[in-house]
Design a protein around this motif. Sequence first.
Motif, short mmCIF file in Angstrom:
data_model
loop_
_atom_site.label_atom_id
_atom_site.label_comp_id
_atom_site.label_asym_id
_atom_site.label_seq_id
_atom_site.Cartn_x
_atom_site.Cartn_y
_atom_site.Cartn_z
N LEU A 267 0.83 -1.19 0.00
CA LEU A 267 0.00 0.00 0.00
C LEU A 267 0.88 1.26 0.00
O LEU A 267 1.99 1.25 0.51
N ASP A 268 0.34 2.33 -0.56
CA ASP A 268 1.06 3.61 -0.59
C ASP A 268 0.66 4.53 0.55
O ASP A 268 1.40 5.44 0.91
N PHE A 269 -0.52 4.29 1.09
CA PHE A 269 -1.02 5.14 2.17
C PHE A 269 -2.12 4.39 2.91
O PHE A 269 -2.86 3.60 2.31
N VAL A 270 -2.25 4.68 4.22
CA VAL A 270 -3.28 4.01 5.03
C VAL A 270 -3.95 5.04 5.93
O VAL A 270 -3.30 5.90 6.53
N PHE A 271 -5.28 4.95 6.01
CA PHE A 271 -6.06 5.70 7.00
C PHE A 271 -6.42 4.74 8.14
O PHE A 271 -6.99 3.67 7.90
N LEU A 272 -6.08 5.11 9.36
CA LEU A 272 -6.46 4.33 10.53
C LEU A 272 -7.68 4.98 11.15
O LEU A 272 -7.61 6.09 11.70
N CYS A 273 -8.82 4.29 11.09
CA CYS A 273 -10.09 4.83 11.57
C CYS A 273 -10.69 3.84 12.56
O CYS A 273 -11.79 3.32 12.34
N MET A 274 -9.97 3.60 13.63
CA MET A 274 -10.37 2.58 14.60
C MET A 274 -10.02 3.05 15.99
O MET A 274 -9.31 4.04 16.18
N GLU A 275 -10.53 2.33 16.99
CA GLU A 275 -10.23 2.67 18.37
C GLU A 275 -8.79 2.29 18.72
O GLU A 275 -8.11 1.59 17.96
N GLY A 276 -8.33 2.76 19.88
CA GLY A 276 -6.93 2.59 20.24
C GLY A 276 -6.48 1.16 20.48
O GLY A 276 -5.34 0.80 20.18
N LYS A 277 -7.37 0.33 20.97
CA LYS A 277 -6.99 -1.04 21.28
C LYS A 277 -6.60 -1.79 20.02
O LYS A 277 -7.34 -1.84 19.05
N GLY A 278 -5.40 -2.38 20.01
CA GLY A 278 -4.92 -3.13 18.87
C GLY A 278 -4.26 -2.29 17.80
O GLY A 278 -3.87 -2.81 16.75
N LYS A 279 -4.13 -0.99 18.04
CA LYS A 279 -3.60 -0.09 17.02
C LYS A 279 -2.08 -0.11 16.96
O LYS A 279 -1.48 0.09 15.90
N ARG A 280 -1.41 -0.34 18.10
CA ARG A 280 0.05 -0.24 18.14
C ARG A 280 0.75 -1.17 17.13
O ARG A 280 1.62 -0.71 16.38
N PRO A 281 0.41 -2.46 17.05
CA PRO A 281 1.10 -3.31 16.07
C PRO A 281 0.87 -2.87 14.63
O PRO A 281 1.75 -3.04 13.78
#
Length: 394
Positions: A267-281
């Motif tokens: 991928l060239d770009f990613v939008f993270l649109c989720m809650e904090g849990k599980g986001k670090r990895p």
Amino acid sequence: MSRRPIARSPALRQLRDEGFDIEVLVGYLVVHNVPYVNEQREVKRGVLFAALRLNNDVALEPEDHQCKWAGDMPCQVNGATMQSLGPSSTPMTIAGHEVKWNFSHKPALTGRYTDFYDKMTKYVEKISGPAQAAQPGITAINHKPRAPDPEDSVFLYEDTASSRADIVAINDKLKPLKVGIVGLGGTGSYVLDYIAKSPAQEIHLFDGDGLEQHNVFRAPGAVSGEELDEELTKVVFHARTYGKMRRGIFTHPYAMTPDKLHDLEGLDFVFLCMEGKGKRPIVEKLEALGIPFIDVGMGITIHGESLRGQLRTTTSTPAKRNHVYEKNRIAFTTTDEINEYDKNIQVVELNALNAALAVIKFKKLFGFYDDDAHEHFSVFVVAGAETINEDGDE
């Protein structure tokens, strides 16, 4: 090139059938090989462009009397500028053609063109008249065959919005991109709505949740009761919806757990649109892959009988990532603080605004918009209608 509007539009078919060398490119009707006389009194050939108005790829009546021109300024036989074309210099590139001039020529009697056949033939007659006087027999009609359509657009019908605004070359900066959206909740679904209308080559949707009655109130468009009865996943429903207008949407109907992180590769770009849990990895994987990303979030609380809150946009690129950790710009775990947003309060306009702010920043990163602040962290405070920008380039 697209042949669909030509096949569906009587005026365009008439141009083609009479032997004009036409095609439709990035929302423009293009007439090639139009003879003209230049300032040096040489007979040459140029290319004429008119922004199309289409409805389901059927050409409508022209909206104006303007055309664009790739070539030298057309002149009279003696080399005098053809002022009746109303020329103005507007250099730009359209589908690889160096366009130099914008023309504004109204029909003498009616002041309007009835269709694109009328418009283009009158323009061709006006421009090529001196060339035909200087070189009898020369014509724009040559019955040149054109190759079948290459699959050079993700859209199922022509993007005439970009051609009408003359931003095709700017829009094309987004064309080669492969974009991921992790989380198709309220904000993520609006990110998809905006990105789907860009020419991005691929859009990858990651979410394991189902489409349910409470979450459709935070999504763009409208969902019928019958569609809710189908019990679709969010990614499948949204892919089906936007598949009506474009190709290149890929579904990943699962949560982005550590065993799925490899699907972010390429991928060239990613939008993270989720809650904090599980986001670090996920963040760590994107950093390891060198992929820029934007993380969005909002905090909404009840204040008396109203709501207060703020929208956050955190940008991370290979050139600047330290602020994420040094200033705790991303919440990697859910907090114990009461956040009324977790109760599914319907704040669809804030979802849409959060998504819009993220997509605007994304487009800045790829040169679609100018970027004066170069901020990598932005907060919009709802009550004060205030935007705070921090973490600029160092």
